[in-house]
Write a protein that holds these residues in place. Structure first.
Motif, PDB file in Angstrom:
ATOM      1  N   LEU A 194      -4.066  -0.990  -4.927  1.00 16.46           N
ATOM      2  CA  LEU A 194      -3.651  -1.006  -3.520  1.00 16.46           C
ATOM      3  C   LEU A 194      -4.018   0.283  -2.795  1.00 16.46           C
ATOM      4  O   LEU A 194      -4.104   0.296  -1.563  1.00 16.46           O
ATOM      5  CB  LEU A 194      -2.141  -1.243  -3.432  1.00 16.46           C
ATOM      6  CG  LEU A 194      -1.688  -2.671  -3.729  1.00 16.46           C
ATOM      7  CD1 LEU A 194      -0.225  -2.701  -4.131  1.00 16.46           C
ATOM      8  CD2 LEU A 194      -1.928  -3.564  -2.523  1.00 16.46           C
ATOM      9  N   ALA A 244      -2.747  -6.162   2.064  1.00 19.95           N
ATOM     10  CA  ALA A 244      -2.415  -6.892   0.833  1.00 19.95           C
ATOM     11  C   ALA A 244      -3.230  -8.168   0.672  1.00 19.95           C
ATOM     12  O   ALA A 244      -3.466  -8.615  -0.460  1.00 19.95           O
ATOM     13  CB  ALA A 244      -0.923  -7.229   0.825  1.00 19.95           C
ATOM     14  N   TYR A 301       2.906  -4.824  -5.488  1.00 17.75           N
ATOM     15  CA  TYR A 301       2.669  -3.566  -6.208  1.00 17.75           C
ATOM     16  C   TYR A 301       2.751  -3.785  -7.715  1.00 17.75           C
ATOM     17  O   TYR A 301       1.954  -3.243  -8.490  1.00 17.75           O
ATOM     18  CB  TYR A 301       3.687  -2.517  -5.764  1.00 17.75           C
ATOM     19  CG  TYR A 301       3.555  -1.191  -6.482  1.00 17.75           C
ATOM     20  CD1 TYR A 301       2.345  -0.509  -6.507  1.00 17.75           C
ATOM     21  CD2 TYR A 301       4.642  -0.626  -7.147  1.00 17.75           C
ATOM     22  CE1 TYR A 301       2.212   0.705  -7.172  1.00 17.75           C
ATOM     23  CE2 TYR A 301       4.528   0.588  -7.808  1.00 17.75           C
ATOM     24  CZ  TYR A 301       3.303   1.243  -7.821  1.00 17.75           C
ATOM     25  OH  TYR A 301       3.180   2.439  -8.480  1.00 17.75           O
ATOM     26  N   TYR A 321       0.841  -1.205   0.000  1.00 20.17           N
ATOM     27  CA  TYR A 321       0.000   0.000   0.000  1.00 20.17           C
ATOM     28  C   TYR A 321       0.876   1.255   0.000  1.00 20.17           C
ATOM     29  O   TYR A 321       0.612   2.226  -0.729  1.00 20.17           O
ATOM     30  CB  TYR A 321      -0.919  -0.090   1.210  1.00 20.17           C
ATOM     31  CG  TYR A 321      -1.551   1.172   1.727  1.00 20.17           C
ATOM     32  CD1 TYR A 321      -2.575   1.795   1.045  1.00 20.17           C
ATOM     33  CD2 TYR A 321      -1.150   1.695   2.956  1.00 20.17           C
ATOM     34  CE1 TYR A 321      -3.177   2.936   1.553  1.00 20.17           C
ATOM     35  CE2 TYR A 321      -1.752   2.821   3.482  1.00 20.17           C
ATOM     36  CZ  TYR A 321      -2.761   3.445   2.777  1.00 20.17           C
ATOM     37  OH  TYR A 321      -3.352   4.566   3.287  1.00 20.17           O
ATOM     38  N   SER A 381       2.310   1.820  -3.412  1.00 22.92           N
ATOM     39  CA  SER A 381       1.350   2.418  -4.347  1.00 22.92           C
ATOM     40  C   SER A 381       1.259   3.927  -4.143  1.00 22.92           C
ATOM     41  O   SER A 381       0.906   4.666  -5.067  1.00 22.92           O
ATOM     42  CB  SER A 381      -0.034   1.781  -4.175  1.00 22.92           C
ATOM     43  OG  SER A 381      -0.636   2.166  -2.945  1.00 22.92           O
TER      44      SER A 381
END
Length: 490
Positions: free
Chosen positions: A288, A294, A281, A62, A65
């Motif tokens: 994300l 995840a 990713y 995350y 991203s």
């Protein structure tokens, strides 16, 4: 008649170690020592590595991203080095404090030294108060994050209950950590915890590569400053897990051997975090941004369920790591720290769990809360305060001359260490606390505006529409708020 060998005090290095010899070794005592009583450098390494990665492993994709791949890798390497440096500083200050106190014949056999006491002994009560406030608040929210992570993870195996209900259940489960006396007793848990995170990290890596890139995948990060600094402070939080360094050191038989342990633990952790975050990713890209865990994007398989279960167990362990120093502080405040009865101490510790439980129910924002804690608390607790404390402790020529541990030549001696400390303090204050605080709090407030406090199921998929609702469905009830696409709409 031969004299019986009694427990004795052994001088090792610059300060005193307590060892017990001469007691008959039974099978029970051997098993207890093997599984329960840890104090070696290996125990410390497992504790540092296991505690450092924890649930943040699931939020690093995350962060990638938000940051983009290149910045994500650079920040991991950079903050890994900064975290290792300040952990080294904390270890030096601990050794200095303990040496001075034991020269005054202070006995620590029934007392666990903590960071705020090191600050008190070396720099006075004002430093103690600041250190105590930041450390306790960070550990409190660190425990909160583990409860949130438990509820978030179990939901991907069993969604019959909402995440808030799972938080109630796991709050009760994690309360059992009150029975673990100290970091001496985490030997088997630390070992198992690292195996669990290792499995999870490589599961994320392999599953993402096998899954391949989703159709039309986009990798647009970094797209906004708010997102960029939010992601950066989550990585700052990742490598700021050494708020329990002093307690881990105190549990060692030879704490002076700790100096390089955190760096070695960080190097291992990077072998887990870099491949897993980059792979997830690569596979899912901007998706994300709306899925901070995840696990939410990977298909349900027995391997994923195994990873979820292992992370749940590991989060229980990490909850204990974060809460045990709070238990010590509370015991000292109410005069129970040197009590011999573990049952009485466990009962006295229970009030510490209640605010953790309550805060996890109020702020269930998995992912964004990591960044907020990283910028506002971790930045001071484990980066700025240790750097400044080291500079002030050895600011006089006499203190530097009499220091138990002097900076090695490859750091540039005292001059080099002072320059590094100044850089760490300024960088983390400006970038971590300043820009990171602005970004993470903007994001955090957006979560409150979007989902509200006490939300039942943060970032859960909407329930399927029933036929009678479909006939009346004329507008989208799930339209997103102003910052929707990049700030985690459900």
């Amino acid at each position: 008649m031969a004299s019986e060998k009694l427990p004795e005090t052994v001088i090792t290095g610059s300060y005193v170690e307590m060892e017990t010899e001469g007691k008959p070794k039974t099978i029970k005592s051997k098993l207890s020592k093997f599984f329960w009583h840890g104090g070696s450098v290996y125990d410390a390494w497992f504790s540092c590595a296991s505690n450092q990665v924890a649930q943040v492993l699931l939020t690093l994709p995350y962060s990638f991203s938000q940051l983009g791949l290149l910045s994500g890798i650079i920040f991991q390497l950079f903050y890994g080095l900064l975290g290792s440096w300040t952990a080294y500083l904390i270890s030096i200050l601990y050794i200095e404090y303990r040496t001075r106190k034991e020269r005054e014949k202070v006995d620590f056999r029934n007392h666990v030294i903590q960071w705020f006491e090191v600050l008190d002994g070396l720099l006075g009560k004002h430093w103690r108060n600041v250190g105590l406030a930041f450390n306790c608040t960070f550990l409190l929210f660190g425990s909160v994050i583990q409860l949130i992570a438990c509820a978030s993870n179990i939901y991907y195996i069993n969604d019959n209950l909402d995440k808030r209900t799972w938080t109630y259940i796991f709050g009760a489960c994690c309360a059992t950590t009150v029975f673990i006396p100290s970091f001496h007793n985490y030997r088997i848990w630390s070992f198992l915890g690292l195996i669990m995170t290792t499995y999870t990290a490589w599961y994320l890596t392999i599953a993402s590569l096998l899954h391949g890139q989703v159709e039309g995948v986009k990798h647009s990060g970094p797209a906004q400053l708010v997102l960029y600094f939010t992601g950066a402070t989550n990585i700052l939080y990742t490598f700021g897990g050494h708020a329990v360094t002093v307690e881990i050191m105190h549990a060692m038989w030879k704490p002076q051997r700790f100096k390089s342990i955190y760096l070695l633990a960080t190097l291992y952790v990077l072998t887990l975090t870099l491949p897993s975050a980059a792979s997830v990713y690569w596979a899912f890209g901007d998706m994300l941004l709306n899925h901070s865990n995840a696990f939410a994007l990977l298909p349900k398989t027995p391997f994923r369920d195994m990873a979820v279960v292992l992370m749940l167990i590991h989060q229980f362990i990490t909850f204990g790591f974060a809460c045990t120093p709070l238990y010590f502080v509370w015991e000292k405040a109410i005069g129970m720290h040197e009590c011999k009865s573990m049952c009485k101490r466990a009962l006295a510790r229970l009030p510490v769990v209640i605010p953790v439980w309550f805060l996890a129910i109020i702020f269930p924002f998995f992912g964004p809360i990591n960044s907020a804690v990283g910028s506002l608390l971790v930045s001071f607790t484990v980066y700025i305060i240790p750097a400044l404390a080291h500079m002030f402790t050895f600011r006089s020529a006499t203190a530097r001359e009499n220091a138990v541990e002097k900076p090695p030549w490859f750091f540039g001696g005292w001059t080099g260490s002072y320059l590094i400390n100044m850089f760490v303090a300024m960088w983390v204050f400006v970038v971590g606390f300043g820009f990171g605080g602005w970004a993470s709090m903007t994001n955090f407030i957006h979560q409150i505006d979007t989902f509200g406090l006490f939300t039942k199921c943060y970032q859960c998929p909407p329930p399927p529409l029933t036929p009678h609702l479909l006939t009346n469905f004329t507008a989208s009830p799930l339209s997103s708020p102003p910052l929707h696409h990049h700030l985690h709409s459900p």
